[in-house]
Design an enzyme around this catalytic site. Structure first.
Site, mmCIF file in Angstrom:
data_model
loop_
_atom_site.group_PDB
_atom_site.id
_atom_site.type_symbol
_atom_site.label_atom_id
_atom_site.label_comp_id
_atom_site.label_asym_id
_atom_site.label_seq_id
_atom_site.Cartn_x
_atom_site.Cartn_y
_atom_site.Cartn_z
ATOM 1 N N GLU A 24 -27.192 6.835 5.641
ATOM 2 C CA GLU A 24 -26.883 6.827 7.068
ATOM 3 C C GLU A 24 -25.897 5.710 7.376
ATOM 4 O O GLU A 24 -26.188 4.532 7.163
ATOM 5 C CB GLU A 24 -28.146 6.612 7.896
ATOM 6 N N ASP A 26 -31.243 3.801 5.325
ATOM 7 C CA ASP A 26 -30.993 3.506 6.735
ATOM 8 C C ASP A 26 -29.979 2.377 6.902
ATOM 9 O O ASP A 26 -29.987 1.405 6.145
ATOM 10 C CB ASP A 26 -32.319 3.108 7.401
#
EC number: 3.2.1.20
Length: 594
Positions: free
Chosen positions: A310, A241
């Site tokens: 990401e 993330d």
């Protein structure tokens, strides 16, 4: 958070030419057009990754919150659909300020979701069904309730530099101010004063999410240990993330103004050249890739462990995540968000073709493309493109070469619930924005509970109140109804996954063209196999399509997959020279000799 934008055709062509020119050493048309000739395709290279947002997926104990036992109970549904890999949004222990993206213990399961025994059962059950589990890993920051942060704030020598701490400065009136003008993604200063420590700490997201200091080798070792812990639990990899926020300029300079807004507390106020996409991020990606490769090599009985990353970043940055100029490999799957950020319901056929070609042409040789159609941070497909486009967008996603990523509910055409009240709103950026502006930024609408049936709370929970309201359209839009219907979005989605098993979609050559401003088509070809053609009308009007030039000669087509509103049916033979597509229709056909 990348803003969606549209490019003129001239700008697109100039940019594409620029990409090709500046990246001459990269393979240009080969990665776009050539068939994959390798006999071996690893498990992840043609997978459909299904993102589960656990809090909204299925509640097993009636508390209104989804949990691991709920996920376990629905694994047979994933297997029946044809899903072979799923990534779970964060399940680690957390105060839930940002619903799991503020981790207080990386080696414990969030109590609301279950226990470690539940997780081990989940992995074992998934494995028995042929489904691999990917975990969402949040390395950029922890919760301010994490033991590391508490010890760092107390200046414990072992944790003193675990986070990014800095002294403030005094203004002309002698009032203490943050070290610089950096802003939080969630609005406001990225710095928070800590009274006990007597310094500011950096938080690129919520103030309860202090940034870790990855320039400290002890932090890197601690995070490596976390990854190894979960690998030993049987996970097949990680989705990393907010990767491009990992490092900041150590000298803490002010960032230059962007000119986009006059609000100094807005994230758009400055250009984030000192807080995003620093070169050190790539080194960390490569470090983690090596860790995963080493683990795979030492545990030869298991499948390849992979990394999905990401980052809303420039294309060059993402391509370097695949492999840098020196040939050092990083992420197997740097997420491709172009269908989320660069096209919309207003885009024409050329916009879609441009964004597809751009990724394939720019991608280094020997790597695998990926396509993310939706996620928990952005409006759903049916909301962005319109409900009539659901089948066409899933056809696009699932017949392109490479990996497809589906957010839970997109297989049904679930829609954002935009009428969530201020009182029921829980998303941190929305709460920060306030009652007047919360709807502009809230991510709650795309996170509402999964719509399993027309039972109470859409079959998600028996609770009197769920953590987010259920979209009222569940009475007609739900999985049970779509399973029973003669035609449905779910049945189209399931047929597409079945179609993906064909060698021509696994290894076939790929070519794509805009047939007009409103229609584009692409074909997949492989020696000794039938050619497949996907045709998509992105306009709100019926279009007459002639495929003769695209497929080189007049031919008959046999419909393989058609949408719920199509006049065509699977198995029907139609002409390539006079094909009528209704508004927002997609169609997949097999070529026959004329």
């Amino acid at each position: 958070m990348a803003a969606a934008h549209q490019l003129t055709r001239t700008t697109q062509l100039l940019l594409l030419c620029s990409l090709l020119w500046t990246q001459a050493p990269r393979p240009v048309m080969s990665s776009l057009l050539s068939a994959q000739t390798e006999d071996f395709i690893d498990w992840w290279q043609h997978a459909v990754f299904y993102q589960i947002y656990p809090r909204s997926f299925k509640d097993s104990n009636g508390d209104g919150i989804g949990d691991l036992q709920g996920v376990i109970s629905k694994l047979p549904y994933l297997a029946e659909t044809g899903i072979t890999a799923t990534w779970l949004s964060p399940i680690f222990q957390s105060p839930m300020v940002d619903f799991g993206y503020d981790v207080s213990d990386y080696k414990s399961i969030q109590t609301e979701y279950g226990t470690m025994a539940d997780f081990e059962q989940l992995v074992n059950t998934a494995t028995s069904l042929g489904i691999k589990i990917i975990l969402d890993f949040v390395p950029n920051h922890t919760s301010d309730k994490h033991e590391w942060f508490i010890k760092s704030a107390a200046r414990d020598p072992l944790y003193d530099n675990f986070y990014v701490w800095a002294d403030g400065k005094l203004d002309n009136q002698g009032v203490r101010q943050p070290p610089n003008n950096w802003q939080s993604v969630f609005y406001g200063s990225a710095w928070q004063w800590h009274e006990q420590r007597g310094q500011y700490y950096l938080h690129q997201f919520a103030k309860e999410q202090p940034d870790l200091n990855f320039r400290n080798p002890a932090v890197v070792r601690a995070m490596d240990d976390v990854l190894l812990f979960w690998l030993n639990k049987g996970v097949a990899g990680f989705r990393i993330d907010a990767l491009n926020h990992l490092f900041e300029d150590e000298t803490l300079p002010d960032e230059p103004l962007s000119g986009k807004t006059t609000d100094p507390l807005s994230y758009d106020y400055t250009k984030h050249i000192y807080t995003k996409d620093l070169p050190e991020v790539l080194s960390m990606v490569q470090h983690w890739r090596q860790l995963l490769d080493d683990y795979t090599a030492k545990h030869s009985e298991g499948a390849t462990r992979i990394m999905m990353t990401e980052a809303y970043a420039d294309l060059q940055v993402l391509m370097d995540y695949y492999e840098d100029a020196g040939g050092v490999r990083g992420s197997q799957l740097p997420f491709n968000f172009h269908f989320i950020t660069d096209v919309s319901g207003d885009s024409d056929a050329r916009d879609f073709v441009y964004n597809i070609e751009k990724w394939l042409i720019y991608m280094p040789r020997g790597h695998t493309a990926n396509w993310v159609m939706g996620n928990h941070d952005k409006p759903r497909v049916a909301t962005r493109f319109g409900p009539a486009s659901v089948d066409a967008m899933n056809m696009l996603l699932l017949t392109l070469p490479g990996v497809a990523v589906t957010y839970n509910g997109e297989e049904l055409g679930m829609q954002d619930y935009d009428e969530i009240s201020w009182e029921d709103t829980v998303d941190p950026p929305a709460r920060i924005a306030g009652k007047l502006d919360y709807k502009k930024v809230s991510r709650d609408p795309e996170r509402t509970p999964f719509q399993w049936s027309n039972a109470t709370n859409a079959g998600f929970s028996t609770a009197a109140k769920t953590w987010l309201p259920v979209n009222p359209n569940y009475l007609v839009l739900n999985l049970e109804a779509q399973k029973q219907a003669v035609k449905s979005h779910y049945k189209v989605y399931k047929s597409l996954i079945e179609l993906r098993k064909l060698p021509v979609l696994r290894r076939g050559r790929f070519s794509i063209e805009p047939l007009s401003r409103t229609v584009f088509a692409f074909k997949r070809t492989l020696k000794d196999y039938d050619t497949l053609v996907t045709i998509i009308n992105v306009s709100a009007k019926e279009q007459l399509v002639n495929l003769t030039d695209f497929i080189n000669r007049p031919q008959k087509l046999v419909v393989e997959v058609a949408g719920v509103d199509s006049v065509y049916a699977p198995g029907q033979t139609i002409s390539s020279s006079a094909l009528t597509l209704s508004a927002h229709e997609g169609l997949i056909c097999k070529l026959l000799d004329a």
